[in-house]
Design an enzyme around this catalytic site. Structure first.
Site, PDB file in Angstrom:
ATOM      1  N   ASP A  46      42.017  17.046  51.651  1.00  0.00           N
ATOM      2  CA  ASP A  46      42.319  17.913  50.506  1.00  0.00           C
ATOM      3  C   ASP A  46      43.020  17.069  49.451  1.00  0.00           C
ATOM      4  O   ASP A  46      44.217  16.808  49.535  1.00  0.00           O
ATOM      5  CB  ASP A  46      43.202  19.069  50.984  1.00  0.00           C
ATOM      6  CG  ASP A  46      43.625  19.996  49.847  1.00  0.00           C
ATOM      7  OD1 ASP A  46      43.295  19.708  48.684  1.00  0.00           O
ATOM      8  OD2 ASP A  46      44.283  21.015  50.145  1.00  0.00           O
ATOM      9  N   THR A  62      41.336  20.920  44.039  1.00  0.00           N
ATOM     10  CA  THR A  62      41.461  21.780  42.867  1.00  0.00           C
ATOM     11  C   THR A  62      40.984  20.964  41.673  1.00  0.00           C
ATOM     12  O   THR A  62      40.869  19.737  41.745  1.00  0.00           O
ATOM     13  CB  THR A  62      42.923  22.204  42.623  1.00  0.00           C
ATOM     14  OG1 THR A  62      43.729  21.024  42.584  1.00  0.00           O
ATOM     15  CG2 THR A  62      43.432  23.129  43.716  1.00  0.00           C
ATOM     16  N   ARG A  66      41.509  25.879  36.010  1.00  0.00           N
ATOM     17  CA  ARG A  66      41.941  26.315  37.346  1.00  0.00           C
ATOM     18  C   ARG A  66      40.696  26.656  38.148  1.00  0.00           C
ATOM     19  O   ARG A  66      39.959  27.582  37.805  1.00  0.00           O
ATOM     20  CB  ARG A  66      42.832  27.555  37.261  1.00  0.00           C
ATOM     21  CG  ARG A  66      44.051  27.408  36.403  1.00  0.00           C
ATOM     22  CD  ARG A  66      45.120  28.425  36.731  1.00  0.00           C
ATOM     23  NE  ARG A  66      45.898  27.958  37.856  1.00  0.00           N
ATOM     24  CZ  ARG A  66      46.850  27.037  37.764  1.00  0.00           C
ATOM     25  NH1 ARG A  66      47.167  26.500  36.607  1.00  0.00           N
ATOM     26  NH2 ARG A  66      47.496  26.633  38.827  1.00  0.00           N
TER      27      ARG A  66
HETATM   28  C1  LIG Z   1      47.341  23.011  44.744  1.00  0.00           C
HETATM   29  C2  LIG Z   1      46.852  22.767  46.105  1.00  0.00           C
HETATM   30  C3  LIG Z   1      46.109  23.733  46.793  1.00  0.00           C
HETATM   31  C4  LIG Z   1      45.909  25.151  46.321  1.00  0.00           C
HETATM   32  O1  LIG Z   1      45.390  25.335  45.118  1.00  0.00           O
HETATM   33  P1  LIG Z   1      45.483  26.760  44.371  1.00  0.00           P
HETATM   34  O2  LIG Z   1      44.518  26.572  43.275  1.00  0.00           O
HETATM   35  O3  LIG Z   1      46.906  26.906  43.958  1.00  0.00           O
HETATM   36  O4  LIG Z   1      45.067  27.817  45.340  1.00  0.00           O
HETATM   37  C5  LIG Z   1      45.622  23.397  48.043  1.00  0.00           C
HETATM   38  N1  LIG Z   1      45.865  22.189  48.589  1.00  0.00           N
HETATM   39  C6  LIG Z   1      46.595  21.253  47.969  1.00  0.00           C
HETATM   40  C7  LIG Z   1      46.827  19.937  48.623  1.00  0.00           C
HETATM   41  C8  LIG Z   1      47.129  21.513  46.707  1.00  0.00           C
HETATM   42  O5  LIG Z   1      47.854  20.591  46.102  1.00  0.00           O
END
Ligand SMILES: *Cc1c(COP(=O)(O)O)cnc(C)c1O
Length: 433
Positions: free
Chosen positions: A190, A216, A225
């Site tokens: 992620d 994201t 977003r």
């Molecule tokens: C920001 C983030 C998310 C979640 O994103 P949202 O758009 O706020 O739902 C998930 N994983 C990581 C590592 C993030 O930094």
């Protein structure tokens, strides 16, 4: 009566006149914002290009296909889904696609810089519908990959989902890939926070070592977003059905119609990221973060892991006896916007943690460089020193009231007002896009 357009103007003014030091935020370009707010949002287009459940999607198909192809080219992956509404749904969709309820997942704890969606117990989807095992960091805030390997060997997770929101060092993707392979686990990287740095060549890409990558699109990538799920060559090799499983999990599994304005915004952000300017931008983010970190350390502050290798840092406020809430509130009164954050082995609860998190993606978008980092660090040090004797009440129930009255007190503080005005003057010289 509330006039929404007036409130938007007020928020614009707030953004223009303050320093955005929250590392997950950024200023998207005018083109990205126009795409998101365009007539594309009027259209329903459930399904995928060429296979929609609605008529009239010729142009939407073109836009979505372009976004997918551009992401495949830039991240060097085999398959991309650009429809996830945001990062948290994207991660839920990956789990839904590849696992059965009750399967074991493994991730980095929220309090050690992971994300809620990486198996945080009890209160999240990922922690409730799967058996979650998590690892933390050592006392110095650094991940111990031997511990990660031991936990994986012991628990044999079906899926490891690894990424960071408050970890200042670069992850060892190769090592994580080896650990996942060792136990036959899926590896989901992620890269929400760092995908822009990956494209700029400032943070190593997990793609060669992982099966799935989620990100994201609104953090260092500087888009709208939204989020993307990417499947790598390794992911297809593990299971040839991976791509179609992911697509089905997004729609119809967890979502309905895609947000087409956002899709166009993602396409636009990827075009912008595919440029020499963006590479320079990524480089400067890291230069600024390192410089800011050094200045804060020279001023006597303690940083988790001792510094930063990316766009963010976490200040451990325990040595100066300050609560993260007090620090964040007083900095806001001075026009410096940060967020409070847990530190390693924080004995304070997550709502009243002992640290603050700072990042440079936003102020670097505005064109600020080392001289401005020096000025900003100076302000931060002065402002924190100004409230060095403030203490959060020991009694939990009194803390909310205390913070409320503290907020009013600092809003009327002349010293802080002066700094806020100096911040405004600096911000004027570096307009937001
Ligand atoms: C920001 C983030 C998310 C979640 O994103 P949202 O758009 O706020 O739902 C998930 N994983 C990581 C590592 C993030 O930094």
């Amino acid at each position: 009566m509330v006039i929404i357009s007036d409130l938007i103007k007020e928020e614009q003014k707030r953004q223009e006149e303050t320093l955005m030091l929250i590392p997950s935020e950024n200023y998207a370009s005018k083109e990205v914002r126009e795409a998101v707010g365009s007539v594309l949002m009027n259209k329903y287009s459930e399904g995928y290009s060429g296979r929609r459940y609605y008529q009239g999607n010729k142009i939407i198909d073109e836009i979505e296909t372009f976004a997918i192809d551009k992401a495949k080219e830039l991240f060097k992956v085999e398959h991309v889904n650009v429809q996830p509404y945001s990062g948290s749904p994207a991660n839920a969709e990956v789990l839904f696609a590849l696992l059965n309820p009750g399967d074991t997942i493994m991730g980095l704890k929220l309090s050690s810089g992971g994300h809620l969606t990486h198996g945080h117990p009890d209160i999240t989807f990922s922690g409730r519908f799967y058996k979650s095992v998590q690892f933390g960091t050592k006392d110095d805030g650094i991940i111990d990959y031997n511990e990660v390997e031991n936990l994986a060997r012991k628990e044999k997770p079906a899926l490891m989902i690894i990424g960071t929101t408050a970890y200042p060092l670069i992850l060892d993707w190769k090592k994580l890939g080896e650990i996942a392979d060792l136990v036959g686990s899926w590896l989901v990287a992620d890269i929400s926070h760092v995908s822009g740095l990956v494209l700029a060549g400032e943070y190593p890409s997990p793609v060669p070592f992982t099966h799935i990558v989620t990100t994201t699109t609104h953090k260092t990538l500087r888009g709208p977003r939204g989020a993307m799920i990417m499947v790598t060559k390794k992911g297809i090799e593990k299971d040839p059905e991976t791509a179609s499983k992911i697509d089905k999990a997004v729609f119809p599994g967890l979502q309905g119609g895609p947000h087409n304005g956002t899709t166009a915004g993602i396409a636009q952000a990827l075009i912008e990221a595919d440029s020499g300017d963006f590479k320079k931008y990524g480089k400067q983010i890291v230069i600024n973060a390192r410089y800011l970190a050094e200045e804060l350390k020279n001023g006597g502050l303690t940083l988790v892991t001792g510094g930063t290798e990316c766009h963010l840092m976490v200040v451990d406020l325990r040595p100066i006896g300050l609560s993260g809430n007090i620090a964040a509130e007083v900095l806001e009164a001075a026009g410096i916007i940060v967020n409070r954050n847990s530190v390693p082995n924080d004995s304070a609860p997550p709502f009243y943690p002992s640290g603050i998190r700072l990042g440079t993606p936003g102020i670097t978008t505005r064109g600020m460089t080392e001289p401005e980092m020096k000025i900003i660090a100076g302000w931060i040090l002065k402002v924190l020193d100004h409230v060095k004797d403030e203490k959060l009440p020991e009694v939990k129930e009194k803390r909310g009231e205390y913070i409320k009255s503290f907020r009013i007190k600092v809003a009327n503080d002349e010293f802080l007002k002066n700094i806020a005005s100096e911040v405004r003057d600096l911000c004027k010289k570096f307009p937001m896009p």
